[in-house]
Design a protein around this motif. Structure first.
Motif, PDB file in Angstrom:
ATOM      1  N   MET A   1       0.957  -1.097  -0.029  1.00 26.36           N
ATOM      2  CA  MET A   1      -0.031   0.138   0.014  1.00 26.36           C
ATOM      3  C   MET A   1       1.007   1.332  -0.011  1.00 26.36           C
ATOM      4  O   MET A   1       1.945   1.384   0.648  1.00 26.36           O
ATOM      5  N   GLU A   2       0.431   2.315  -0.853  1.00 24.37           N
ATOM      6  CA  GLU A   2       1.303   3.526  -0.771  1.00 24.37           C
ATOM      7  C   GLU A   2       1.102   4.221   0.439  1.00 24.37           C
ATOM      8  O   GLU A   2      -0.050   4.215   0.995  1.00 24.37           O
ATOM      9  N   THR A   3       2.095   5.049   0.801  1.00 24.43           N
ATOM     10  CA  THR A   3       1.966   5.901   1.889  1.00 24.43           C
ATOM     11  C   THR A   3       1.617   7.323   1.502  1.00 24.43           C
ATOM     12  O   THR A   3       1.362   7.461   0.094  1.00 24.43           O
ATOM     13  N   ASP A   4       0.982   8.002   2.456  1.00 26.55           N
ATOM     14  CA  ASP A   4       0.820   9.380   2.142  1.00 26.55           C
ATOM     15  C   ASP A   4       1.498  10.063   1.294  1.00 26.55           C
ATOM     16  O   ASP A   4       1.323  10.927   0.618  1.00 26.55           O
ATOM     17  N   ARG A   5       2.806   9.958   1.804  1.00 31.22           N
ATOM     18  CA  ARG A   5       3.850  10.913   1.257  1.00 31.22           C
ATOM     19  C   ARG A   5       4.156  10.410  -0.253  1.00 31.22           C
ATOM     20  O   ARG A   5       4.361  11.269  -1.095  1.00 31.22           O
ATOM     21  N   THR A   6       4.100   9.196  -0.665  1.00 28.78           N
ATOM     22  CA  THR A   6       4.357   8.720  -1.906  1.00 28.78           C
ATOM     23  C   THR A   6       2.912   9.267  -2.636  1.00 28.78           C
ATOM     24  O   THR A   6       3.001   9.433  -4.107  1.00 28.78           O
ATOM     25  N   LEU A   7       1.687   9.261  -2.270  1.00 27.78           N
ATOM     26  CA  LEU A   7       0.357   9.855  -2.798  1.00 27.78           C
ATOM     27  C   LEU A   7       0.481  11.471  -2.933  1.00 27.78           C
ATOM     28  O   LEU A   7       0.009  11.688  -4.017  1.00 27.78           O
ATOM     29  N   MET A   8       1.095  12.157  -2.233  1.00 26.45           N
ATOM     30  CA  MET A   8       1.091  13.258  -2.317  1.00 26.45           C
ATOM     31  C   MET A   8       2.104  13.918  -3.396  1.00 26.45           C
ATOM     32  O   MET A   8       3.289  13.539  -2.969  1.00 26.45           O
ATOM     33  N   THR A   9       2.031  14.471  -4.313  1.00 26.77           N
ATOM     34  CA  THR A   9       2.916  15.042  -5.229  1.00 26.77           C
ATOM     35  C   THR A   9       2.797  16.348  -5.246  1.00 26.77           C
ATOM     36  O   THR A   9       1.633  17.052  -4.811  1.00 26.77           O
ATOM     37  N   ASP A  10       3.599  17.099  -5.935  1.00 26.06           N
ATOM     38  CA  ASP A  10       3.654  18.600  -5.947  1.00 26.06           C
ATOM     39  C   ASP A  10       2.262  18.828  -7.046  1.00 26.06           C
ATOM     40  O   ASP A  10       1.619  19.980  -6.701  1.00 26.06           O
ATOM     41  N   GLU A  11       2.064  18.221  -7.923  1.00 24.45           N
ATOM     42  CA  GLU A  11       0.986  18.228  -8.896  1.00 24.45           C
ATOM     43  C   GLU A  11      -0.613  18.312  -8.078  1.00 24.45           C
ATOM     44  O   GLU A  11      -1.160  19.201  -8.173  1.00 24.45           O
ATOM     45  N   LYS A  12      -0.504  17.227  -7.131  1.00 21.24           N
ATOM     46  CA  LYS A  12      -1.724  17.085  -6.285  1.00 21.24           C
ATOM     47  C   LYS A  12      -1.969  18.322  -5.386  1.00 21.24           C
ATOM     48  O   LYS A  12      -2.968  18.966  -5.057  1.00 21.24           O
ATOM     49  N   TRP A  13      -0.923  18.589  -4.816  1.00 17.42           N
ATOM     50  CA  TRP A  13      -0.859  19.928  -3.772  1.00 17.42           C
ATOM     51  C   TRP A  13      -1.320  21.212  -4.528  1.00 17.42           C
ATOM     52  O   TRP A  13      -2.052  21.860  -4.248  1.00 17.42           O
ATOM     53  N   GLU A  14      -0.606  21.403  -5.841  1.00 21.83           N
ATOM     54  CA  GLU A  14      -1.257  22.502  -6.659  1.00 21.83           C
ATOM     55  C   GLU A  14      -2.784  22.551  -6.808  1.00 21.83           C
ATOM     56  O   GLU A  14      -3.183  23.655  -6.894  1.00 21.83           O
ATOM     57  N   ALA A  15      -3.022  21.275  -7.224  1.00 26.62           N
ATOM     58  CA  ALA A  15      -4.454  20.938  -7.705  1.00 26.62           C
ATOM     59  C   ALA A  15      -5.455  21.553  -6.474  1.00 26.62           C
ATOM     60  O   ALA A  15      -6.320  22.088  -6.508  1.00 26.62           O
ATOM     61  N   ILE A  16      -4.917  21.025  -5.207  1.00 24.25           N
ATOM     62  CA  ILE A  16      -5.483  21.588  -3.934  1.00 24.25           C
ATOM     63  C   ILE A  16      -5.570  23.048  -3.637  1.00 24.25           C
ATOM     64  O   ILE A  16      -6.784  23.530  -3.364  1.00 24.25           O
ATOM     65  N   ILE A  17      -4.451  23.576  -3.786  1.00 27.07           N
ATOM     66  CA  ILE A  17      -4.440  25.008  -3.481  1.00 27.07           C
ATOM     67  C   ILE A  17      -5.009  25.938  -4.370  1.00 27.07           C
ATOM     68  O   ILE A  17      -5.340  27.059  -4.159  1.00 27.07           O
ATOM     69  N   SER A  18      -5.129  25.483  -5.570  1.00 27.79           N
ATOM     70  CA  SER A  18      -5.656  26.272  -6.736  1.00 27.79           C
ATOM     71  C   SER A  18      -7.108  25.697  -7.067  1.00 27.79           C
ATOM     72  O   SER A  18      -7.946  26.090  -7.888  1.00 27.79           O
ATOM     73  N   ASN A  19      -7.732  24.800  -6.289  1.00 30.28           N
ATOM     74  CA  ASN A  19      -9.137  24.257  -6.233  1.00 30.28           C
ATOM     75  C   ASN A  19      -9.464  23.951  -7.549  1.00 30.28           C
ATOM     76  O   ASN A  19     -10.346  24.271  -8.416  1.00 30.28           O
ATOM     77  N   ASP A  20      -8.649  23.247  -8.062  1.00 32.76           N
ATOM     78  CA  ASP A  20      -8.642  22.734  -9.685  1.00 32.76           C
ATOM     79  C   ASP A  20      -9.486  21.452  -9.933  1.00 32.76           C
ATOM     80  O   ASP A  20      -9.582  20.211  -9.535  1.00 32.76           O
ATOM     81  N   ALA A  21     -10.808  21.879 -10.485  1.00 31.59           N
ATOM     82  CA  ALA A  21     -11.798  21.009 -10.629  1.00 31.59           C
ATOM     83  C   ALA A  21     -11.722  19.970 -11.404  1.00 31.59           C
ATOM     84  O   ALA A  21     -12.001  18.666 -11.617  1.00 31.59           O
ATOM     85  N   SER A  22     -10.629  19.954 -12.314  1.00 32.80           N
ATOM     86  CA  SER A  22     -10.290  18.832 -13.492  1.00 32.80           C
ATOM     87  C   SER A  22      -9.553  17.696 -12.687  1.00 32.80           C
ATOM     88  O   SER A  22      -9.620  16.585 -13.371  1.00 32.80           O
ATOM     89  N   TYR A  23      -9.132  17.569 -11.422  1.00 34.36           N
ATOM     90  CA  TYR A  23      -8.688  16.689 -10.678  1.00 34.36           C
ATOM     91  C   TYR A  23      -9.709  15.842  -9.655  1.00 34.36           C
ATOM     92  O   TYR A  23      -9.369  14.927  -9.111  1.00 34.36           O
ATOM     93  N   ASN A  24     -10.901  16.466  -9.650  1.00 36.05           N
ATOM     94  CA  ASN A  24     -12.134  15.832  -8.923  1.00 36.05           C
ATOM     95  C   ASN A  24     -12.194  14.322  -9.927  1.00 36.05           C
ATOM     96  O   ASN A  24     -12.247  14.106 -10.914  1.00 36.05           O
ATOM     97  N   GLY A  25     -12.266  13.471  -8.569  1.00 33.34           N
ATOM     98  CA  GLY A  25     -12.379  11.923  -9.144  1.00 33.34           C
ATOM     99  C   GLY A  25     -11.003  11.363  -9.458  1.00 33.34           C
ATOM    100  O   GLY A  25     -11.174  10.052  -9.208  1.00 33.34           O
ATOM    101  N   GLU A  26     -10.127  12.186  -9.551  1.00 29.99           N
ATOM    102  CA  GLU A  26      -8.734  11.633  -9.485  1.00 29.99           C
ATOM    103  C   GLU A  26      -8.127  11.178  -8.142  1.00 29.99           C
ATOM    104  O   GLU A  26      -7.506  10.153  -8.000  1.00 29.99           O
TER     105      GLU A  26
END
Length: 192
Positions: A1-26
């Motif tokens: 199982m992947e850990t939180d660290r390997t799942l959190m990427t800079d791309e995902k973080w950027e999606a969170i802080i920019s409220n990027d709806a294109s990542y919904n469901g991802e």
């Protein structure tokens, strides 16, 4: 199982802080300090990156006891009001000594101040401010009984910076000033 660290990427973080709806469901993200999980597009306050956990599916977040956000509804269902208020009271219970405003509590619990105030009062029978005051005075009473700390020190440790206000609030809630409360308790302990 992947850990939180390997799942959190800079791309995902950027999606969170920019409220990027294109990542919904991802992916979904949960905030450890609030116990709530969201879609990447959620307009809630940006959490600290260290407090974020990433999940591939909403069911995983639910299985880890995170609750769906009332604002973005990551499960496409509305969180029941009593569960939402349980999240808020749990947050207050843990963080009573910090500056807690209605606006801040609404922000961290992903709701509006007006709705939070109304729902909190309906569920608990008291306003968020009354609840916070009760928690703070309860902790102050414990400190008065268990320590010999000064009133000003106790006021600060329960989140009240204004000592005269603390004394006034304490008397309003208990019928005694903090020093009277301590003295009465000590007399009762000696005579009991």
């Amino acid at each position: 199982m992947e850990t939180d660290r390997t799942l959190m990427t800079d791309e995902k973080w950027e999606a969170i802080i920019s409220n990027d709806a294109s990542y919904n469901g991802e992916f979904f993200y949960a905030v450890k300090t609030t116990g709530i999980f969201c879609k990447p597009s959620c307009k809630s306050r940006v959490p600290k990156r260290d407090n974020v956990r990433i999940f591939q599916h909403a069911e995983q977040a639910l299985a880890e006891q995170f609750r769906p956000c009332k604002r973005c509804k990551p499960t496409n269902e509305r969180l029941p009001d009593h569960e939402w208020i349980a999240v808020v009271t749990k947050y207050i219970d843990k963080n009573f000594n910090e500056k807690l405003t209605l606006e801040f509590l609404a922000e961290v619990s992903h709701g509006s101040p007006y709705h939070l105030h109304r729902t909190f009062k309906r569920i608990t029978g008291q306003t968020p401010v009354e609840y916070i005051q009760g928690i703070r005075i309860g902790h102050a009473k414990e400190l008065l009984i268990q320590t010999d700390r000064a009133t000003s020190e106790i006021a600060l440790s329960v989140g009240l910076q204004n000592v005269p206000y603390f004394i006034t609030l304490f008397k309003k809630k208990t019928g005694y000033t903090p020093l009277e409360f301590r003295r009465i308790y000590e007399e009762g302990a000696r005579n009991g």
